[in-house]
Design a protein around this motif. Structure first.
Motif, mmCIF file in Angstrom:
data_model
loop_
_atom_site.group_PDB
_atom_site.id
_atom_site.type_symbol
_atom_site.label_atom_id
_atom_site.label_comp_id
_atom_site.label_asym_id
_atom_site.label_seq_id
_atom_site.Cartn_x
_atom_site.Cartn_y
_atom_site.Cartn_z
ATOM 1 N N SER A 238 75.434 73.748 27.686
ATOM 2 C CA SER A 238 76.535 72.764 27.221
ATOM 3 C C SER A 238 77.909 73.175 27.481
ATOM 4 C CB SER A 238 76.282 72.605 25.474
ATOM 5 O OG SER A 238 76.379 73.766 25.011
ATOM 6 N N ASN A 239 78.196 74.697 27.508
ATOM 7 C CA ASN A 239 79.374 75.339 27.780
ATOM 8 C C ASN A 239 79.744 75.210 29.292
ATOM 9 O OD1 ASN A 239 77.305 76.878 28.461
ATOM 10 N ND2 ASN A 239 79.048 78.951 27.896
ATOM 11 N N LYS A 240 78.999 74.736 30.075
ATOM 12 C CA LYS A 240 79.364 74.680 31.517
ATOM 13 C C LYS A 240 79.898 73.424 32.203
ATOM 14 C CE LYS A 240 76.019 78.040 32.791
ATOM 15 N NZ LYS A 240 74.902 78.563 33.682
ATOM 16 N N THR A 241 80.584 73.621 33.468
ATOM 17 C CA THR A 241 81.219 72.470 33.931
ATOM 18 C C THR A 241 80.732 71.881 35.190
ATOM 19 O OG1 THR A 241 82.762 73.757 34.887
ATOM 20 C CG2 THR A 241 83.490 73.147 32.733
ATOM 21 N N MET A 242 79.632 72.224 35.438
ATOM 22 C CA MET A 242 78.793 71.736 36.586
ATOM 23 C C MET A 242 78.922 70.270 36.848
ATOM 24 S SD MET A 242 74.853 72.630 35.799
ATOM 25 C CE MET A 242 74.850 74.341 36.386
ATOM 26 N N GLN A 243 78.835 69.640 37.886
ATOM 27 C CA GLN A 243 79.163 68.351 38.093
ATOM 28 C C GLN A 243 77.900 67.828 39.212
ATOM 29 O OE1 GLN A 243 83.002 67.422 39.747
ATOM 30 N NE2 GLN A 243 84.037 68.542 38.278
ATOM 31 N N ILE A 244 77.657 68.530 40.040
ATOM 32 C CA ILE A 244 76.540 67.825 41.048
ATOM 33 C C ILE A 244 75.524 69.041 41.324
ATOM 34 C CG2 ILE A 244 76.185 67.107 43.404
ATOM 35 C CD1 ILE A 244 78.881 65.951 43.269
ATOM 36 N N VAL A 245 74.266 68.640 40.947
ATOM 37 C CA VAL A 245 73.043 69.535 41.087
ATOM 38 C C VAL A 245 72.013 69.003 41.773
ATOM 39 C CG1 VAL A 245 71.662 71.074 39.832
ATOM 40 C CG2 VAL A 245 74.105 70.939 38.990
ATOM 41 N N ASP A 246 71.501 69.769 42.705
ATOM 42 C CA ASP A 246 70.341 69.207 43.469
ATOM 43 C C ASP A 246 69.458 70.433 43.773
ATOM 44 O OD1 ASP A 246 68.556 67.802 45.107
ATOM 45 O OD2 ASP A 246 70.105 67.137 46.515
ATOM 46 N N PHE A 247 68.250 70.104 43.148
ATOM 47 C CA PHE A 247 67.217 71.300 43.337
ATOM 48 C C PHE A 247 65.898 70.532 43.825
ATOM 49 C CE2 PHE A 247 68.984 73.321 39.222
ATOM 50 C CZ PHE A 247 70.054 74.064 40.116
ATOM 51 N N SER A 248 66.124 69.440 44.408
ATOM 52 C CA SER A 248 64.833 68.680 44.796
ATOM 53 C C SER A 248 64.031 69.295 45.971
ATOM 54 C CB SER A 248 65.420 67.194 45.192
ATOM 55 O OG SER A 248 66.193 67.439 46.303
ATOM 56 N N ARG A 249 62.797 68.799 46.041
ATOM 57 C CA ARG A 249 61.919 69.099 47.143
ATOM 58 C C ARG A 249 61.881 70.641 47.303
ATOM 59 N NH1 ARG A 249 60.455 64.795 49.899
ATOM 60 N NH2 ARG A 249 61.593 62.827 49.508
ATOM 61 N N ASN A 250 61.401 71.086 46.299
ATOM 62 C CA ASN A 250 61.157 72.912 46.191
ATOM 63 C C ASN A 250 59.774 72.997 45.263
ATOM 64 O OD1 ASN A 250 63.192 74.774 47.302
ATOM 65 N ND2 ASN A 250 64.475 73.362 46.077
ATOM 66 N N MET A 251 59.555 74.131 44.899
ATOM 67 C CA MET A 251 58.316 74.157 44.103
ATOM 68 C C MET A 251 58.626 74.608 42.799
ATOM 69 S SD MET A 251 55.618 75.841 46.731
ATOM 70 C CE MET A 251 56.746 77.580 47.030
ATOM 71 N N PHE A 252 59.990 74.364 42.000
ATOM 72 C CA PHE A 252 60.257 74.494 40.609
ATOM 73 C C PHE A 252 59.512 73.897 39.474
ATOM 74 C CE2 PHE A 252 64.562 74.706 42.984
ATOM 75 C CZ PHE A 252 64.618 76.208 42.818
ATOM 76 N N GLU A 253 59.455 74.531 38.469
ATOM 77 C CA GLU A 253 58.915 74.118 37.208
ATOM 78 C C GLU A 253 60.061 74.214 36.225
ATOM 79 O OE1 GLU A 253 54.771 75.420 36.069
ATOM 80 O OE2 GLU A 253 54.852 76.543 38.151
ATOM 81 N N PHE A 254 60.179 73.221 35.481
ATOM 82 C CA PHE A 254 61.200 73.162 34.457
ATOM 83 C C PHE A 254 60.751 73.134 33.006
ATOM 84 C CE2 PHE A 254 64.754 72.722 37.427
ATOM 85 C CZ PHE A 254 64.050 72.083 38.579
ATOM 86 N N ASP A 255 61.275 73.686 32.091
ATOM 87 C CA ASP A 255 61.236 73.604 30.608
ATOM 88 C C ASP A 255 62.244 73.213 30.102
ATOM 89 O OD1 ASP A 255 60.512 73.606 27.975
ATOM 90 O OD2 ASP A 255 60.112 75.813 27.848
#
Length: 315
Positions: A238-255
Motif C-alpha cells: 500500500s505504501n508503494k507508488t508503482m503504476q504499470i506492472v506486467d508479470f504475464s506469461r510466466n510460471m508465477f503463483e500468487f497468494d
C-alpha cells in the motif's frame, strides 16, 4: 567632373573592397570532424550519412548535434538507415558525447564495443532494434553519468550482469526483446538513488524473482514473457507508488489473499501464469479494494466465476 567620371570612380571603389567569403565559417571541432568521418568510413559510407561532407561544417550534418558554446559533438543519433557493419570503435573518440543512438538498423551486427567506456559524459545509450549479439556488457558501470540504457530488440545472449545495479543515476533499463538467460540478479534489489523503470520482458529468464526487489518502489516493472516462477506477492504494498506492472506469461503463483495494491496502480497484467486474475484463471473470493482493480472492465475477470465484488456483483 562628368557623370561618366563619377560612375567610373564609384565602380573602382566597389571593386577595391574585400569580397565576402562564399563559404560558411567552420564551427565544429576539427578533431570531432575527423572522428565522424572515420565512423562514416567504417560504416561503408552509407547514403544515410551523405551530408557528412568534409568540406562543410559538421555541426550541420545529419544525425549529429554540437554544443552551442564549445562546438563539440554531444549527440550522435543514427536511426533507420540502410546501414551495414558493426558499431565503429571510433565512437569512443568523441569525448564530449552525451547521447549515443544506433536504432532500427537491422543490418548492424557484432557485439557492443568496449570503446564506449571512454565516453565519460555519456547520459543516454540506445542500441535497439538491431542485430547486435553477444553479452550485455558489465563495462557500462564505468559510465557513472548514465541515466538511460536501452538495449532492447536485439540478439543479446547470456545472463544479466549484476554490476548494472551500481549505476545510481539510471531512470530506466531496457533489456527486453533479447535472448537473455539465467536469473534476475539479486543486486537488482539494491539500486541506490533513483529506482529505474525495469523492462526485462521477452527473454528466457528463469527461477524466482529475488526477494530484494520487494524492497524497492518500481514505477514500471515488466517481467512478462519469460519462464520466471514463484510467488510475487511481495512486490506489492500500500505504501508503494508503482503504476504499470506486467508479470504475464510466466510460471508465477500468487497468494493475493493479504495483498494491498497501491492506489497509484494504473495497469496490472498477471495473465497466463499458474494463478491469475485474467480470463485464463480460476480464482475465487472478493476482488481486493484500495487500489484500481475496480476500474478494470468486466472482461478482465472473465471466466473467474468464483470472484465477487466491484466491478463484479457483490459477494
Amino acid at each position: 567632373m562628368t557623370l561618366f567620371s563619377v560612375l567610373s570612380l564609384s565602380l573602382l571603389v566597389f571593386l577595391s573592397l574585400p569580397s565576402p567569403s562564399l563559404s560558411e565559417p567552420e564551427i565544429c571541432n576539427s578533431e570531432d570532424k575527423i572522428v565522424l568521418l572515420k565512423i562514416k568510413a567504417a560504416l561503408n559510407n552509407p547514403y544515410h550519412l551523405a551530408s557528412w561532407n568534409p568540406e562543410t561544417n559538421c555541426c550541420d550534418w545529419y544525425s549529429v548535434e554540437c554544443d552551442e558554446i564549445t562546438s563539440r559533438i554531444i549527440s550522435l543519433t543514427i536511426f533507420g538507415g540502410n546501414i551495414s557493419g558493426q558499431i565503429p570503435a571510433a565512437v569512443g573518440d568523441l569525448p564530449y558525447l552525451q547521447t549515443l543512438v544506433f536504432r532500427k538498423l537491422t543490418n548492424l551486427t557484432g557485439s557492443i564495443p568496449s570503446a564506449i567506456t571512454k565516453l565519460k559524459h555519456l547520459r543516454t545509450i540506445t542500441l535497439s532494434w538491431t542485430n547486435l549479439s553477444g553479452p550485455v556488457p558489465s563495462f557500462f558501470t564505468e559510465l557513472k553519468n548514465l541515466t538511460f540504457l536501452d538495449l532492447s530488440f536485439n540478439d543479446l545472449t547470456g545472463s544479466i550482469p549484476p554490476e548494472l545495479a551500481q549505476l545510481t543515476n539510471l531512470a530506466a533499463i531496457h533489456l527486453d526483446r533479447n535472448k537473455l538467460t539465467g536469473t534476475i540478479p539479486e543486486s537488482f534489489g539494491t539500486f541506490t538513488g533513483s529506482v529505474p523503470d525495469l523492462y526485462l520482458s521477452h527473454n528466457q529468464l528463469t527461477g524466482p524473482v529475488p526477494k530484494s526487489l520487494g524492497n524497492l518502489d518500481f514505477t514500471r516493472l515488466d517481467l512478462s514473457r519469460n519462464q520466471l516462477s514463484g510467488d510475487l506477492s511481495f512486490i506489492f504494498g500500500s505504501n508503494k507508488t508503482m503504476q504499470i506492472v506486467d508479470f504475464s506469461r510466466n510460471m508465477f503463483e500468487f497468494d493475493l489473499s493479504n495483498v494491498v495494491f497501491p492506489a497509484s496502480l494504473i495497469s496490472l497484467d498477471l495473465n497466463h501464469n499458474k494463478s491469475l486474475w485474467e480470463s485464463a484463471c480460476g480464482l475465487c473470493g472478493p476482488i481486493p479494494t484500495g487500489g484500481k482493480l475496480q476500474s478494470f472492465d468486466l472482461t478482465s475477470y472473465f471466466h473467474n466465476r468464483c470472484l465477487c465484488g466491484a466491478p463484479l456483483p457483490a459477494c
